[in-house]
Design an enzyme around this catalytic site. Structure first.
Site, PDB file in Angstrom:
ATOM      1  N   GLY A   8      15.999  36.342 -30.366  1.00 44.76           N
ATOM      2  CA  GLY A   8      16.658  36.414 -31.667  1.00 44.76           C
ATOM      3  C   GLY A   8      16.059  37.508 -32.526  1.00 44.76           C
ATOM      4  O   GLY A   8      15.923  37.368 -33.743  1.00 44.76           O
ATOM      5  N   ILE A   9      15.706  38.611 -31.919  1.00 39.80           N
ATOM      6  CA  ILE A   9      15.004  39.691 -32.622  1.00 39.80           C
ATOM      7  C   ILE A   9      15.895  40.425 -33.609  1.00 39.80           C
ATOM      8  O   ILE A   9      15.409  41.100 -34.520  1.00 39.80           O
ATOM      9  CB  ILE A   9      14.404  40.691 -31.604  1.00 39.80           C
ATOM     10  N   GLY A  11      17.909  39.149 -35.847  1.00 41.05           N
ATOM     11  CA  GLY A  11      18.093  38.462 -37.118  1.00 41.05           C
ATOM     12  C   GLY A  11      17.052  38.839 -38.152  1.00 41.05           C
ATOM     13  O   GLY A  11      16.142  39.638 -37.894  1.00 41.05           O
ATOM     14  N   ASP A  13      14.496  37.057 -39.518  1.00 42.26           N
ATOM     15  CA  ASP A  13      13.126  36.709 -39.165  1.00 42.26           C
ATOM     16  C   ASP A  13      12.641  37.496 -37.956  1.00 42.26           C
ATOM     17  O   ASP A  13      11.480  37.917 -37.900  1.00 42.26           O
ATOM     18  CB  ASP A  13      13.026  35.208 -38.878  1.00 42.26           C
ATOM     19  N   LEU A  80      13.480  32.376 -32.103  1.00 35.05           N
ATOM     20  CA  LEU A  80      14.175  32.453 -33.386  1.00 35.05           C
ATOM     21  C   LEU A  80      15.678  32.549 -33.176  1.00 35.05           C
ATOM     22  O   LEU A  80      16.419  32.858 -34.107  1.00 35.05           O
ATOM     23  CB  LEU A  80      13.688  33.684 -34.176  1.00 35.05           C
ATOM     24  N   ALA A  81      16.128  32.301 -31.950  1.00 39.80           N
ATOM     25  CA  ALA A  81      17.534  32.501 -31.606  1.00 39.80           C
ATOM     26  C   ALA A  81      18.369  31.256 -31.923  1.00 39.80           C
ATOM     27  O   ALA A  81      17.846  30.215 -32.306  1.00 39.80           O
ATOM     28  CB  ALA A  81      17.653  32.853 -30.127  1.00 39.80           C
ATOM     29  N   SER A 125      13.363  23.761 -38.970  1.00 37.68           N
ATOM     30  CA  SER A 125      14.079  23.927 -40.243  1.00 37.68           C
ATOM     31  C   SER A 125      13.858  22.748 -41.163  1.00 37.68           C
ATOM     32  O   SER A 125      13.836  21.590 -40.721  1.00 37.68           O
ATOM     33  CB  SER A 125      15.577  24.087 -39.987  1.00 37.68           C
ATOM     34  N   GLU A 127      16.007  21.709 -43.036  1.00 43.34           N
ATOM     35  CA  GLU A 127      17.259  20.957 -43.058  1.00 43.34           C
ATOM     36  C   GLU A 127      17.117  19.628 -42.328  1.00 43.34           C
ATOM     37  O   GLU A 127      17.862  18.683 -42.595  1.00 43.34           O
ATOM     38  CB  GLU A 127      18.378  21.772 -42.420  1.00 43.34           C
ATOM     39  N   TYR A 149      23.837  21.600 -37.705  1.00 40.69           N
ATOM     40  CA  TYR A 149      22.695  22.508 -37.569  1.00 40.69           C
ATOM     41  C   TYR A 149      21.387  21.732 -37.619  1.00 40.69           C
ATOM     42  O   TYR A 149      20.497  21.919 -36.786  1.00 40.69           O
ATOM     43  CB  TYR A 149      22.741  23.548 -38.685  1.00 40.69           C
ATOM     44  N   LYS A 153      18.471  21.247 -34.756  1.00 39.63           N
ATOM     45  CA  LYS A 153      17.081  21.649 -35.002  1.00 39.63           C
ATOM     46  C   LYS A 153      16.120  20.473 -34.822  1.00 39.63           C
ATOM     47  O   LYS A 153      14.992  20.642 -34.338  1.00 39.63           O
ATOM     48  CB  LYS A 153      16.950  22.224 -36.410  1.00 39.63           C
ATOM     49  N   ARG A 184      19.286  39.305 -45.140  1.00 42.51           N
ATOM     50  CA  ARG A 184      20.202  38.180 -44.995  1.00 42.51           C
ATOM     51  C   ARG A 184      21.650  38.687 -44.937  1.00 42.51           C
ATOM     52  O   ARG A 184      22.049  39.528 -45.741  1.00 42.51           O
ATOM     53  CB  ARG A 184      20.075  37.232 -46.179  1.00 42.51           C
TER      54      ARG A 184
END
Length: 323
Positions: A8-9, A11, A13, A80-81, A125, A127, A149, A153, A184
């Site tokens: 997830g490079i 994004g 983060d 981070l994906a 997260s 969340e 989501y 997580k 973002r």
């Protein structure tokens, strides 16, 4: 030289973490589903793309994950994906669950399979906590997810804990509260507020439509939070950590700060649109960074006002994404 693999490079983060690790002297590899066609705009914006090794990898395909890990031979893997939008998860619950839970499971199983001393970080997260009300959530607070989501997580979090205990892997989750930056995408409400306020100030837009502006969040600065990810993998023992500022503000406060910073009264331009309300929403969240401070020496320096102004400055003043 250590080698890190960031899943997830591309994004927010992932890009900040890649730059941070490069500055630490790491050889940094990153993955995308199709590295040959991915745009990697955030890596270009930070000026680091040509210093990275990029690979194509499908996290939902165990063979693909295993091949990349064999090829890279990383010392550390940062996961981070996966789908990152709470709002979008209500529209795409199956994709959300698969990209987050199956992807995490494949990485953990691949690390176990290769039997190498790879340290693993998983992006958790806040969340997962759901509504915390007057309470401040820490590492012992029970999960009560209120979105697809958050459910995904939470499942990934317990997968990490299970592999850590069952197979003695150095695996940990960072339970990150909201962290923002100029990287973002606009589907995130903070960037929507910032970009629309600037457009209104320049006469290119007239109104900003938002959902529930009474929600309260613990907002931090993304470029600081990636340091906490790194520090977790340098600790003597793998543990989970809450990463937060310890302060909470309502979305109306964020809107007020942004519009005031560009010289406008938000009440003249913002309209609440009930069609933008989520099926279930977290009213309040607040995190306790005490453990991270005591064990990792990490503390957030930038708070909500700094975040709001930094995001505005990045557009208005054409500054670097972390100025």
């Amino acid at each position: 030289m250590k080698t890190a693999l960031i899943c997830g490079i591309s994004g927010q983060d992932g890009a900040y973490l890649a730059r941070f690790l490069l500055e630490k002297g790491y050889e940094v590899h990153g993955t995308s589903r199709d590295a040959q066609v991915s745009l990697f705009k955030n890596l270009d914006r930070l000026g680091i793309r040509d210093r990275l090794v990029l690979h194509s990898m499908a996290l939902n395909d165990f063979r693909s994950v295993l091949q990349v890990i064999h090829r890279v031979k990383p010392d550390e893997i940062y996961n981070l994906a996966g789908q990152t939008s709470v709002g979008l998860s209500f529209e795409q619950p199956v994709e959300t669950m698969e990209s987050i839970t199956l992807g995490t499971l494949n990485l953990l199983e691949a690390i176990r399979f290769v039997n190498a001393p790879i340290k693993f970080y998983n992006a958790g997260s806040s969340e997962c906590f759901g509504n915390t009300g007057d309470r401040t959530a820490d590492e012992t607070t029970a999960f009560s997810p209120r979105s697809p989501y958050a459910v995904a997580k939470a499942a990934a979090h317990w997968q990490v804990a299970n592999y850590r205990e069952a197979y003695n892997l150095f695996a940990c989750s960072g339970i990150l509260f909201n962290h923002e930056s100029p990287l973002r995408p606009r589907r995130f409400v903070t960037q929507k507020v910032v970009t629309t306020a600037i457009e209104i100030s320049k006469g290119r837009a007239e109104r900003l439509y938002l959902g529930d502006i009474s929600i309260r969040r613990d907002w931090g600065w993304a470029a600081e939070y990636v340091e906490a990810m790194y520090l977790m993998l340098q600790a003597p023992q793998p543990e989970d950590y809450v990463i937060a500022t310890g302060e909470t503000h309502c979305l109306e406060d964020f809107v007020t700060e942004v519009f005031s910073y560009v010289g406008l009264d938000w009440t003249a331009y913002v309209e609440v649109d009930k069609s933008l309300f989520r099926p279930s929403e977290i009213a309040v969240n607040r995190g306790s960074p005490q453990k991270a401070h005591e064990k990792l020496g990490w503390r957030a320096q930038k708070k909500m006002k700094d975040v709001a102004r930094g995001m505005v400055d990045a557009i208005l003043c054409d500054t670097s994404p972390d100025a």
